[in-house]
Design an enzyme around this catalytic site. Structure first.
Site, PDB file in Angstrom:
ATOM      1  N   ASN A  53       0.850  -1.186   0.000  1.00 24.20           N
ATOM      2  CA  ASN A  53       0.000   0.000   0.000  1.00 24.20           C
ATOM      3  C   ASN A  53       0.894   1.247   0.000  1.00 24.20           C
ATOM      4  O   ASN A  53       2.123   1.151   0.056  1.00 24.20           O
ATOM      5  CB  ASN A  53      -0.981  -0.002   1.179  1.00 24.20           C
ATOM      6  CG  ASN A  53      -0.294   0.003   2.534  1.00 24.20           C
ATOM      7  OD1 ASN A  53       0.811   0.529   2.697  1.00 24.20           O
ATOM      8  ND2 ASN A  53      -0.948  -0.562   3.540  1.00 24.20           N
ATOM      9  N   GLU A  80       3.440   1.721   2.943  1.00 29.28           N
ATOM     10  CA  GLU A  80       4.508   0.725   2.880  1.00 29.28           C
ATOM     11  C   GLU A  80       5.513   1.068   1.785  1.00 29.28           C
ATOM     12  O   GLU A  80       6.725   0.947   1.977  1.00 29.28           O
ATOM     13  CB  GLU A  80       3.893  -0.655   2.643  1.00 29.28           C
ATOM     14  CG  GLU A  80       3.104  -1.169   3.832  1.00 29.28           C
ATOM     15  CD  GLU A  80       2.104  -2.245   3.477  1.00 29.28           C
ATOM     16  OE1 GLU A  80       1.409  -2.728   4.393  1.00 29.28           O
ATOM     17  OE2 GLU A  80       1.987  -2.605   2.285  1.00 29.28           O
ATOM     18  N   ASP A  90      -5.773  -7.281   2.080  1.00 32.47           N
ATOM     19  CA  ASP A  90      -5.859  -8.736   1.986  1.00 32.47           C
ATOM     20  C   ASP A  90      -6.688  -9.138   0.771  1.00 32.47           C
ATOM     21  O   ASP A  90      -6.334 -10.062   0.035  1.00 32.47           O
ATOM     22  CB  ASP A  90      -6.514  -9.319   3.240  1.00 32.47           C
ATOM     23  CG  ASP A  90      -5.770  -8.991   4.513  1.00 32.47           C
ATOM     24  OD1 ASP A  90      -4.539  -8.784   4.450  1.00 32.47           O
ATOM     25  OD2 ASP A  90      -6.419  -8.938   5.574  1.00 32.47           O
TER      26      ASP A  90
END
Length: 340
Positions: free
Chosen positions: A216, A219, A287
């Site tokens: 994302n 990150e 996820d």
């Protein structure tokens, strides 16, 4: 490049139908997500906080098990590998996974360890006050596993990874994705020629030569040491990550701004999100992205088709409370709503 046409519901059905015959193993942190849902009726006397009248309490798979639940919901054959404690949350999680049809032979029990639990409290829910999260309580042991536990997990991975068509690493930084586990699993997966997806919260450089990397924005910013402030800078970040990790595909998720896609063949594309889709809760959306894009690639999708499926999946789950899953029918309806 010319922006590609939106994927059709028929094509989604074909891709995910083909993915249903594939076997996928998910390595990662096993987390129990618990949700208390209620209404705030007054302010407590003891402190300026709301008193919640509990209306429901839900237990759902979280962390890496949410990746597995999404894959299973899309029709894939799925198993998990990770570590749990010898406690009630582990039993609830194992039971829920087995009810969903997810393989649990890769769950290693460490008796002295507490199974990770993340509890979220929601209040509201009437016409004037939509549900909103008012508290979150995490109970997560991030200490290293015992040598015997690490060995058991590595032994399972060495045997199981080559028996699958896809391998997903879902790292929530709670210990399961240790250097020991990766030293066994990644070389085995890459040597087997299977699809490898890395969905990690940090240290993306560990995942060189994977098929798919799905960071994302925070990150990616942490890994690259710079901010992403526009679609152009997002595409540049995705390109830099692809080169640094040598991944076949990087899908960088950007929240409300959509996603940036970069491939090793030089394809670079910004996929904007559908405006007005509404956000109830972004929990677990990453996820869902990792699971749905992996499933799409296993089903024969090209990178653009797979990214479009992942974007549709994210738009579905963020409208739901808690870690949620999508089905092929959900994605087909979402595609029809956008093209109709």
């Amino acid at each position: 490049m010319v922006r590609p046409a939106m994927i059709t519901s028929e094509r989604i059905g074909q891709i995910l139908g083909d993915a249903a015959s594939k076997r996928t193993l998910v390595l990662g942190d096993m987390v129990v997500d618990e949700h208390i849902i209620g209404a705030a009726r007054q302010i407590a006397r003891e402190a300026p906080i709301p008193v919640i009248d509990q209306q429901a309490r839900l237990t759902v798979p979280g962390g890496a098990t949410n990746v597995a639940a999404n894959l299973r919901s899309l029709g894939c054959d799925v198993a998990v590998a990770g570590v749990v404690g010898s406690d009630a949350p582990a039993e609830r999680l194992r039971q829920e996974l087995e009810t969903l049809g997810i393989g649990t032979r890769g769950l290693v029990t460490e008796p002295t360890r507490a199974t990770a639990v993340k509890l979220r409290v929601w209040a509201g829910g009437d016409r004037q006050r939509p549900q909103s999260m008012v508290a979150r309580v995490d109970h997560v042991d991030s200490s290293p596993f015992s040598p015997s536990t690490s060995q058991k997990l590595s032994d399972y991975l060495e045997d199981a990874v080559p028996q699958h068509d896809g391998f997903i690493v879902s790292d929530y930084d709670a210990g399961a994705v240790s250097d020991t586990a990766l030293r066994t699993a990644l070389p085995t997966a890459l040597a087997s020629g299977i699809l490898v997806t890395a969905d990690a919260h940090a240290n993306l450089g560990r995942f060189r030569n994977v098929t798919l990397l799905t960071p994302n924005q925070p990150e990616a910013e942490a890994e690259l040491g710079r901010k992403i402030t526009s679609s152009a800078s997002a595409l540049a970040a995705a390109d830099d990550l692809q080169k640094a990790v040598n991944a076949d595909i990087v899908l960088l998720t950007l929240g409300e701004e959509g996603m940036a896609l970069q491939t090793a063949t030089g394809l670079s594309l910004h996929l904007p999100s559908s405006k007005g889709s509404g956000v109830a809760d972004p929990t677990g959306a990453g996820d869902t992205v990792a699971a749905s894009m992996t499933a799409a690639l296993l089903g024969g999708a090209n990178p653009v088709e797979a990214a479009q499926i992942a974007l549709l999946a994210a738009q579905v789950v963020i409208r739901q409370l808690g870690a949620s899953v999508v089905t092929s029918n959900d994605l087909q309806q979402e595609a029809n709503a956008q093209t109709g």
